[in-house]
Design a protein around this motif. Structure first.
Motif, PDB file in Angstrom:
ATOM      1  N   MET A  11      41.443  45.223  41.407  1.00  0.00           N
ATOM      2  CA  MET A  11      41.063  44.946  39.907  1.00  0.00           C
ATOM      3  C   MET A  11      41.672  43.502  39.480  1.00  0.00           C
ATOM      4  O   MET A  11      41.357  42.377  39.282  1.00  0.00           O
ATOM      5  CB  MET A  11      41.252  45.815  38.758  1.00  0.00           C
ATOM      6  CG  MET A  11      40.909  45.403  37.542  1.00  0.00           C
ATOM      7  SD  MET A  11      42.248  44.802  36.464  1.00  0.00           S
ATOM      8  CE  MET A  11      43.447  45.856  36.603  1.00  0.00           C
ATOM      9  N   MET A  15      39.969  39.699  39.323  1.00  0.00           N
ATOM     10  CA  MET A  15      40.204  39.282  37.919  1.00  0.00           C
ATOM     11  C   MET A  15      40.094  37.560  37.816  1.00  0.00           C
ATOM     12  O   MET A  15      40.795  36.929  38.579  1.00  0.00           O
ATOM     13  CB  MET A  15      41.358  39.657  37.168  1.00  0.00           C
ATOM     14  CG  MET A  15      41.554  39.389  35.703  1.00  0.00           C
ATOM     15  SD  MET A  15      43.124  40.266  34.933  1.00  0.00           S
ATOM     16  CE  MET A  15      42.634  41.872  35.105  1.00  0.00           C
ATOM     17  N   HIS A  16      39.469  37.101  36.841  1.00  0.00           N
ATOM     18  CA  HIS A  16      39.328  35.644  36.807  1.00  0.00           C
ATOM     19  C   HIS A  16      40.540  35.165  36.104  1.00  0.00           C
ATOM     20  O   HIS A  16      41.019  35.639  35.200  1.00  0.00           O
ATOM     21  CB  HIS A  16      38.282  35.092  35.751  1.00  0.00           C
ATOM     22  CG  HIS A  16      36.597  35.359  36.370  1.00  0.00           C
ATOM     23  ND1 HIS A  16      35.791  36.435  35.992  1.00  0.00           N
ATOM     24  CD2 HIS A  16      36.304  34.714  37.701  1.00  0.00           C
ATOM     25  CE1 HIS A  16      34.959  36.205  36.550  1.00  0.00           C
ATOM     26  NE2 HIS A  16      35.053  35.483  37.773  1.00  0.00           N
ATOM     27  N   LYS A  17      41.168  34.017  36.687  1.00  0.00           N
ATOM     28  CA  LYS A  17      42.395  33.429  36.197  1.00  0.00           C
ATOM     29  C   LYS A  17      42.144  31.958  35.879  1.00  0.00           C
ATOM     30  O   LYS A  17      41.491  31.202  36.249  1.00  0.00           O
ATOM     31  CB  LYS A  17      43.375  33.649  37.360  1.00  0.00           C
ATOM     32  CG  LYS A  17      43.472  34.937  38.008  1.00  0.00           C
ATOM     33  CD  LYS A  17      44.149  35.207  39.272  1.00  0.00           C
ATOM     34  CE  LYS A  17      44.184  36.378  39.825  1.00  0.00           C
ATOM     35  NZ  LYS A  17      42.984  36.999  40.381  1.00  0.00           N
ATOM     36  N   SER A  40      45.153  35.793  33.172  1.00  0.00           N
ATOM     37  CA  SER A  40      43.992  36.158  32.970  1.00  0.00           C
ATOM     38  C   SER A  40      43.308  35.362  31.725  1.00  0.00           C
ATOM     39  O   SER A  40      43.834  34.972  30.685  1.00  0.00           O
ATOM     40  CB  SER A  40      43.900  37.534  32.789  1.00  0.00           C
ATOM     41  OG  SER A  40      44.536  38.064  31.778  1.00  0.00           O
TER      42      SER A  40
END
Length: 103
Positions: A11, A15-17, A40
């Motif tokens: 996860m 996750m977009h960072k 995030s």
């Protein structure tokens, strides 16, 4: 592995960072290291992107993504000798070599 399940690691990896700062950065010189703080999009998780440039083997470059300061999620190595997130070292793996936590 520091009390993080594989499901949680997956996860965090996917996750977009985004960068925590907009300050301009320069890639490191030979033997140098650059640490880029990431977060995030919702700001609830912090990440670190480490960029290492080889000193003796100038073609060697390593990018690794960490969560919660110490949990290595993924690593990308260019150069002849690689080390996986579990600490195994291998000169026989092809370069570039990509390692995900748990593999």
């Amino acid at each position: 592995m520091i009390g993080l399940s594989q499901e949680d690691a997956d996860m965090l990896f996917f996750m977009h960072k985004k960068r925590s700062s907009t300050t301009e950065l320069d890639l490191p010189d030979m033997g140098g290291k650059l640490i880029v703080d990431l977060e995030s999009f919702d700001g609830k998780e912090n990440f670190i992107l480490d960029i290492y440039k080889g000193r003796v083997q100038f073609e060697r470059v390593t990018f690794q993504n960490r969560a919660r300061s110490t949990v290595l999620l993924a690593r990308l190595d260019f150069g002849s000798l690689t080390e996986t997130p579990t600490g195994r070292r291998s000169a026989s793996q092809e370069s570039p070599h990509f390692s995900l936590r748990g593999l």
